[in-house]
Scaffold this motif. Sequence first.
Motif, PDB file in Angstrom:
ATOM      1  N   ARG A 110       0.830  -1.213   0.000  1.00  0.00           N
ATOM      2  CA  ARG A 110       0.000   0.000   0.000  1.00  0.00           C
ATOM      3  C   ARG A 110       0.866   1.265   0.000  1.00  0.00           C
ATOM      4  O   ARG A 110       0.491   2.282  -0.604  1.00  0.00           O
ATOM      5  N   ASP A 111       2.040   1.204   0.642  1.00  0.00           N
ATOM      6  CA  ASP A 111       2.941   2.363   0.665  1.00  0.00           C
ATOM      7  C   ASP A 111       3.569   2.590  -0.704  1.00  0.00           C
ATOM      8  O   ASP A 111       3.713   3.732  -1.160  1.00  0.00           O
TER       9      ASP A 111
ATOM     10  N   ALA B  84       0.931   4.100  -2.972  1.00  0.00           N
ATOM     11  CA  ALA B  84       0.707   5.508  -2.652  1.00  0.00           C
ATOM     12  C   ALA B  84       1.798   6.382  -3.260  1.00  0.00           C
ATOM     13  O   ALA B  84       1.519   7.482  -3.761  1.00  0.00           O
ATOM     14  N   THR B  85       3.037   5.892  -3.236  1.00  0.00           N
ATOM     15  CA  THR B  85       4.140   6.639  -3.832  1.00  0.00           C
ATOM     16  C   THR B  85       3.955   6.765  -5.337  1.00  0.00           C
ATOM     17  O   THR B  85       4.148   7.837  -5.917  1.00  0.00           O
TER      18      THR B  85
ATOM     19  N   ILE C 160       1.169   6.632  -7.087  1.00  0.00           N
ATOM     20  CA  ILE C 160       0.037   7.508  -7.393  1.00  0.00           C
ATOM     21  C   ILE C 160       0.419   8.970  -7.183  1.00  0.00           C
ATOM     22  O   ILE C 160       0.059   9.848  -7.983  1.00  0.00           O
ATOM     23  N   ALA C 161       1.180   9.254  -6.123  1.00  0.00           N
ATOM     24  CA  ALA C 161       1.624  10.619  -5.867  1.00  0.00           C
ATOM     25  C   ALA C 161       2.605  11.110  -6.929  1.00  0.00           C
ATOM     26  O   ALA C 161       2.746  12.317  -7.152  1.00  0.00           O
TER      27      ALA C 161
ATOM     28  N   SER D 262      -8.109   3.825  -8.350  1.00  0.00           N
ATOM     29  CA  SER D 262      -7.958   3.927  -6.906  1.00  0.00           C
ATOM     30  C   SER D 262      -6.758   3.122  -6.421  1.00  0.00           C
ATOM     31  O   SER D 262      -6.295   2.194  -7.102  1.00  0.00           O
ATOM     32  N   ALA D 263      -6.273   3.471  -5.231  1.00  0.00           N
ATOM     33  CA  ALA D 263      -5.143   2.747  -4.648  1.00  0.00           C
ATOM     34  C   ALA D 263      -5.495   1.275  -4.446  1.00  0.00           C
ATOM     35  O   ALA D 263      -4.657   0.390  -4.673  1.00  0.00           O
ATOM     36  N   ASP D 264      -6.716   0.994  -4.037  1.00  0.00           N
ATOM     37  CA  ASP D 264      -7.123  -0.395  -3.819  1.00  0.00           C
ATOM     38  C   ASP D 264      -7.092  -1.189  -5.121  1.00  0.00           C
ATOM     39  O   ASP D 264      -6.678  -2.357  -5.145  1.00  0.00           O
TER      40      ASP D 264
ATOM     41  N   GLU E 194       8.872  10.357  -6.591  1.00  0.00           N
ATOM     42  CA  GLU E 194       8.126  11.519  -6.123  1.00  0.00           C
ATOM     43  C   GLU E 194       8.760  12.798  -6.657  1.00  0.00           C
ATOM     44  O   GLU E 194       9.991  12.894  -6.766  1.00  0.00           O
TER      45      GLU E 194
END
Length: 248
Positions: free
Chosen positions: A126-127, A130-131, A133-134, A142-144, A190
């Motif tokens: 999940r981390d 998130a990176t 997507i950012a 979606s992240a899911d 990022e």
Amino acid sequence: MAAIDIYCDAFVARDRHELDSEPVVHVAPGVRGVAHIRLLVSDDSGYGRLVAEVASAQPGVVFVFDRASRCDRFLGDQPGWSANGTEMAMVLRDIEAVTDAAFPDGLELRPVDRVGSGAPDTVPLRDAVATAIASDPGITESADRVAGYLRALPPSVRLFAAVDETGVARATSACHVFGDYAQVFFVSTEPAWRRRGIGSAMTAEALRGAASLGARRAFLHSTADGASLYKRLGFEAVGLLTRYSHAG
């Protein structure tokens, strides 16, 4: 061998690995028993096959190189078929020729825990998602959903993340190996950490992971901004590739 021939061989190898079938066109039972097309069109010599397959199997995905202009126009005119962006297809002839790329001070490479094993010194999936997507406004799911897709990939997929001194993931990469070939994907950094060689280092790490699983050649899809990074690592541009899809 021409770069486009390497790419086409890799496409076939991936489909054989994932689908246990003979590409370049794959027609198989899909949702509700509907046929599903998966087609790579390298030039306009495939026009007749494309027309026939689209007529007989509406749902699916078709990848069209820019040199296949007639095929591109045909799909663009077909009801229900939509273009999902254009990327540069690139190939690497020899993974072993890629030299190591160092990470800047303050970053440490770690594997991503894709299956939730809780292994020490790994980054939770999940981390890493998130990176990514950012880092990439092009990721609209979606992240899911992204995590679910990555979790469902076969064991030959390796995911990596670079974490800072606090353990926060700042960059990602991945490789998918199928025989002699590997696909590099999920490369992201990022914005605040860019222009420090991190993207090159993450790509090189994905290639090392692929080589450890027996891959000798690689391919990837790049944005216009990212192509120069991959060229420095030895990748060759094959051509622009547009992905068309039809949900059925």
